[in-house]
Design an enzyme around this catalytic site. Structure first.
Site, PDB file in Angstrom:
ATOM      1  N   ARG A   8      50.606 -26.789  35.794  1.00  0.00           N
ATOM      2  CA  ARG A   8      50.307 -26.676  36.970  1.00  0.00           C
ATOM      3  C   ARG A   8      49.038 -26.263  36.743  1.00  0.00           C
ATOM      4  O   ARG A   8      48.224 -25.157  36.171  1.00  0.00           O
ATOM      5  CB  ARG A   8      50.908 -25.909  38.032  1.00  0.00           C
ATOM      6  CG  ARG A   8      52.200 -25.850  38.751  1.00  0.00           C
ATOM      7  CD  ARG A   8      52.537 -25.105  39.633  1.00  0.00           C
ATOM      8  NE  ARG A   8      53.111 -23.857  38.433  1.00  0.00           N
ATOM      9  CZ  ARG A   8      53.301 -22.501  39.038  1.00  0.00           C
ATOM     10  NH1 ARG A   8      53.488 -22.370  40.699  1.00  0.00           N
ATOM     11  NH2 ARG A   8      53.705 -21.628  37.960  1.00  0.00           N
TER      12      ARG A   8
ATOM     13  N   HIS B 242      38.199 -17.068  23.814  1.00  0.00           N
ATOM     14  CA  HIS B 242      39.062 -16.503  22.428  1.00  0.00           C
ATOM     15  C   HIS B 242      40.249 -17.572  21.882  1.00  0.00           C
ATOM     16  O   HIS B 242      41.112 -17.930  22.138  1.00  0.00           O
ATOM     17  CB  HIS B 242      38.685 -15.317  22.470  1.00  0.00           C
ATOM     18  CG  HIS B 242      39.749 -14.680  21.565  1.00  0.00           C
ATOM     19  ND1 HIS B 242      38.759 -13.733  20.741  1.00  0.00           N
ATOM     20  CD2 HIS B 242      40.841 -15.202  20.386  1.00  0.00           C
ATOM     21  CE1 HIS B 242      39.888 -13.119  19.544  1.00  0.00           C
ATOM     22  NE2 HIS B 242      40.659 -13.635  19.104  1.00  0.00           N
TER      23      HIS B 242
ATOM     24  N   GLU C 231      35.425  -7.277  15.520  1.00  0.00           N
ATOM     25  CA  GLU C 231      36.566  -7.093  13.998  1.00  0.00           C
ATOM     26  C   GLU C 231      36.757  -6.982  12.741  1.00  0.00           C
ATOM     27  O   GLU C 231      35.998  -6.813  12.244  1.00  0.00           O
ATOM     28  CB  GLU C 231      37.512  -8.629  14.539  1.00  0.00           C
ATOM     29  CG  GLU C 231      37.445  -9.359  15.908  1.00  0.00           C
ATOM     30  CD  GLU C 231      38.627 -10.249  16.021  1.00  0.00           C
ATOM     31  OE1 GLU C 231      39.412 -10.184  14.757  1.00  0.00           O
ATOM     32  OE2 GLU C 231      38.185 -11.142  17.193  1.00  0.00           O
TER      33      GLU C 231
ATOM     34  N   TYR D 155      36.861  -8.876   7.801  1.00  0.00           N
ATOM     35  CA  TYR D 155      38.005  -8.431   7.023  1.00  0.00           C
ATOM     36  C   TYR D 155      37.845  -8.306   5.833  1.00  0.00           C
ATOM     37  O   TYR D 155      38.615  -7.333   4.886  1.00  0.00           O
ATOM     38  CB  TYR D 155      39.379  -9.045   7.367  1.00  0.00           C
ATOM     39  CG  TYR D 155      39.640  -9.701   8.949  1.00  0.00           C
ATOM     40  CD1 TYR D 155      38.998 -10.553   9.417  1.00  0.00           C
ATOM     41  CD2 TYR D 155      40.713  -8.590   9.447  1.00  0.00           C
ATOM     42  CE1 TYR D 155      39.212  -9.800  10.876  1.00  0.00           C
ATOM     43  CE2 TYR D 155      41.105  -8.524  11.038  1.00  0.00           C
ATOM     44  CZ  TYR D 155      40.522  -8.928  11.570  1.00  0.00           C
ATOM     45  OH  TYR D 155      40.715  -9.237  13.024  1.00  0.00           O
TER      46      TYR D 155
ATOM     47  N   GLU E   9      34.516 -17.099  17.414  1.00  0.00           N
ATOM     48  CA  GLU E   9      34.656 -17.242  15.881  1.00  0.00           C
ATOM     49  C   GLU E   9      34.601 -18.635  16.146  1.00  0.00           C
ATOM     50  O   GLU E   9      35.722 -19.441  15.380  1.00  0.00           O
ATOM     51  CB  GLU E   9      35.427 -17.121  15.224  1.00  0.00           C
ATOM     52  CG  GLU E   9      35.819 -15.988  15.152  1.00  0.00           C
ATOM     53  CD  GLU E   9      37.308 -15.504  14.488  1.00  0.00           C
ATOM     54  OE1 GLU E   9      38.438 -15.717  14.631  1.00  0.00           O
ATOM     55  OE2 GLU E   9      36.980 -14.268  13.552  1.00  0.00           O
TER      56      GLU E   9
ATOM     57  N   ASN F 181      33.025 -10.535  12.726  1.00  0.00           N
ATOM     58  CA  ASN F 181      34.359 -10.266  12.699  1.00  0.00           C
ATOM     59  C   ASN F 181      34.373 -10.457  11.118  1.00  0.00           C
ATOM     60  O   ASN F 181      34.512 -10.993  10.032  1.00  0.00           O
ATOM     61  CB  ASN F 181      35.073 -11.465  13.300  1.00  0.00           C
ATOM     62  CG  ASN F 181      35.262 -11.164  14.245  1.00  0.00           C
ATOM     63  OD1 ASN F 181      35.028 -10.198  15.338  1.00  0.00           O
ATOM     64  ND2 ASN F 181      36.143 -12.167  15.255  1.00  0.00           N
TER      65      ASN F 181
HETATM   66  C1  FCB Z   1      40.504 -13.651  13.674  1.00  0.00           C
HETATM   67  C2  FCB Z   1      40.644 -13.759  15.374  1.00  0.00           C
HETATM   68  C3  FCB Z   1      41.756 -12.709  16.219  1.00  0.00           C
HETATM   69  C4  FCB Z   1      43.018 -12.437  14.921  1.00  0.00           C
HETATM   70  C5  FCB Z   1      42.836 -11.763  13.871  1.00  0.00           C
HETATM   71  C6  FCB Z   1      43.604 -11.908  12.855  1.00  0.00           C
HETATM   72  O1  FCB Z   1      40.331 -14.332  13.166  1.00  0.00           O
HETATM   73  O2  FCB Z   1      39.706 -13.511  16.026  1.00  0.00           O
HETATM   74  O3  FCB Z   1      41.888 -13.379  16.665  1.00  0.00           O
HETATM   75  O4  FCB Z   1      43.810 -13.465  15.118  1.00  0.00           O
HETATM   76  O5  FCB Z   1      41.729 -12.505  12.554  1.00  0.00           O
END
Ligand code: FCB
Length: 483
Positions: free
Chosen positions: A74, A106, A366, A294, A152, A292
């Site tokens: 909806r 996001h 992140e 990692y 991102e 972000n």
């Molecule tokens: C990033 C995303 C987040 C999560 C991490 C592991 O790229 O922003 O939502 O999925 O990776």
């Protein structure tokens, strides 16, 4: 215009800290006092990844609902239940001394935009995003002071329009096998619309809300660090290009007013131009950079040789990236294929940003560790590898800060095990374990470590200005509400 209010929340805890004069702290000794006074620590989440309730309270369908093959839907105007839901979250966070750090977009968006005009492929999406942002500023801006517009955009453009593994799943050969799309062109258009949308939202905030609300607006970019695959000049240049085509792609336009020179050099007319009018509002539209980060990857040159998986296309900067050199991984493997444990990459990416962008304020929005898959419950809960991961990355972050980088916060991805996009529920990165059947949440060892890290080191120190600021703010807010 029909829109439903969705906000993507990154939550953070408020901190205190002192500087210490060492260079790299040993990860085992990393302490909160290795970070500057006022540095904030938190844990990040996003709405779609933890909320569920996809058809509650009149919520319309999002692109991810649709992608996950859910029927129904909806549409409505601004949904009071949505406003109330997020008001409750914000109020409860503040009441607990936690300041909200909100990301507006996001990854998920109303599916209707996709159906009606192709969402981010169409400049119309810019206006819908501005409309949505205005609703959020009006309703939440009295209490939210840290805003990120888009999470991102670079990764979204890659996953949804180069590889076609996120909705709307558009791509072309050799990047993937999709029914529609053009991997060489569409990501550039999508990114262009997202950057312009960011610029318009930042201008809206500056013109209409900032003087009264006093917040800041930034954007969050997905950032791998890149190392040359070999010692050759070509691979060294490829590593530099990889940073430009991934990281600077999303930042140069908002800080300098155009795409990186490296991209202009390798792209033809397919890379969009900004008009003079657009440059006026995108240039300088960032108060901070959201990082972000990692992992790191190797970069290999593809200008002189064939590369698989589209590495030899302009959209990838004629660069092929991989986590292995001669079969040896760049760092310990994790539960996700392209996430390797390379703590020194944190210092390197921060220094890259510091040097390229004149040390603009940064937040690590992140950083997190995907547990190896198929672990038993006990190992999942006793996640000492996650603890070691954060300690090691924090040690390099602290070093970069001591060397002058203006980094103001660190958020663990993620607060609790969530829905990990194309990995579904198979990846666990949370500080809390979530039982998928009962939805019970059980703290992991990493939760205890983070709590300890945040509380103990500072007990003898004076309460920081930031803590005082937050408690004043909460008191003011309680006074306003009760009057
Ligand atoms: C990033 C995303 C987040 C999560 C991490 C592991 O790229 O922003 O939502 O999925 O990776």
């Amino acid at each position: 215009m029909q829109v439903k209010v969705y906000c993507r929340f990154i939550l953070f805890l408020c901190m205190l800290v002192l500087c210490s004069p060492h260079s790299l702290a040993h990860p085992e000794e990393i302490k909160r006092s290795d970070f500057p006074s006022g540095f904030i620590f938190g844990a990040a989440t996003s709405a779609y990844q933890i909320e569920g309730a996809y058809l509650e309270d009149g919520k319309s369908l999002t692109n991810w609902d649709f992608f996950c093959q859910i029927n129904g839907g909806r549409f409505g105007k601004v949904n009071p239940s949505g406003i109330m839901f997020y008001n409750n979250i914000i109020d409860n966070l503040l009441a607990k001394g936690i300041e909200p750090f909100v990301t507006l977009h996001h990854h998920d968006l109303p599916q209707e935009f996709e159906d009606r005009y192709g969402a981010w492929l169409n400049p119309l999406m810019q206006e819908d995003f501005v409309y949505f942002a205005e609703i959020c500023f009006k309703n939440f801006g009295d209490r939210v002071k840290l805003w990120s517009t888009i999470n991102e955009p670079n990764l979204f453009a890659e996953m949804a329009y180069i590889k076609g593994v996120y909705p709307p799943a558009r791509c072309s050969e050799p990047f993937g096998n999709c029914s529609f799309g053009n991997s060489d062109l569409e990501p550039l258009i999508v990114m262009h619309n997202m950057l312009l949308a960011h610029g318009k939202v930042a201008k809206l905030y500056k013109d209409r809300f900032k003087s009264e609300q006093g917040g800041v607006v930034g954007i969050v970019i997905s950032m791998f660090m890149y190392e040359p695959l070999t010692d050759t000049k070509l691979d060294k240049e490829a590593a530099i290009r990889a940073l430009a085509f991934n990281v600077a792609w999303g930042l140069d336009p908002l800080i300098f007013g155009d795409y990186p020179p490296e991209m202009r050099q390798y792209h033809g007319s397919e890379l969009p131009q900004f008009s003079l009018e657009e440059i006026k509002y995108i240039n300088g539209s960032l108060d901070f950079i959201g990082v972000n980060h990692y992992s790191s990857l190797y970069a290999k040159d593809c200008t002189q040789s064939y590369c698989p998986l589209g590495g030899d296309h302009a959209v990838k900067g004629f660069t092929y990236t991989t986590g292995e050199r001669d079969g040896v991984p760049i760092g310990n493997r994790t539960g996700m294929e392209r996430f390797f444990v390379v703590p020194e990459g944190m210092e390197k990416i921060i220094n890259y940003l510091k040097n390229r962008y004149n040390n603009m304020p940064m937040y690590v929005t992140e950083n997190g560790y995907p547990s190896p898959q198929h672990q038993n419950l006990e190992d999942t809960l006793q996640d000492s590898d996650r603890i070691e991961f954060h300690k090691a990355y924090l040690a390099y972050l602290a070093k970069a800060i001591r060397d002058g980088a203006d980094v103001r916060g660190y958020f663990v991805w993620t607060l609790m095990d969530d829905f990990e996009w194309d990995h579904g529920y198979n990846q666990r990165l949370g500080l809390y374990y979530v039982n998928r059947s009962t939805l019970d949440r059980i703290p992991k060892l990493s939760r205890d470590w983070y709590k300890h890290f945040l509380s103990y080191d500072s007990v003898d120190n004076e309460r920081s200005n930031r803590e005082k600021f937050i408690s004043n703010k909460i008191q003011n807010y309680i006074n306003i509400r009760s009057s």
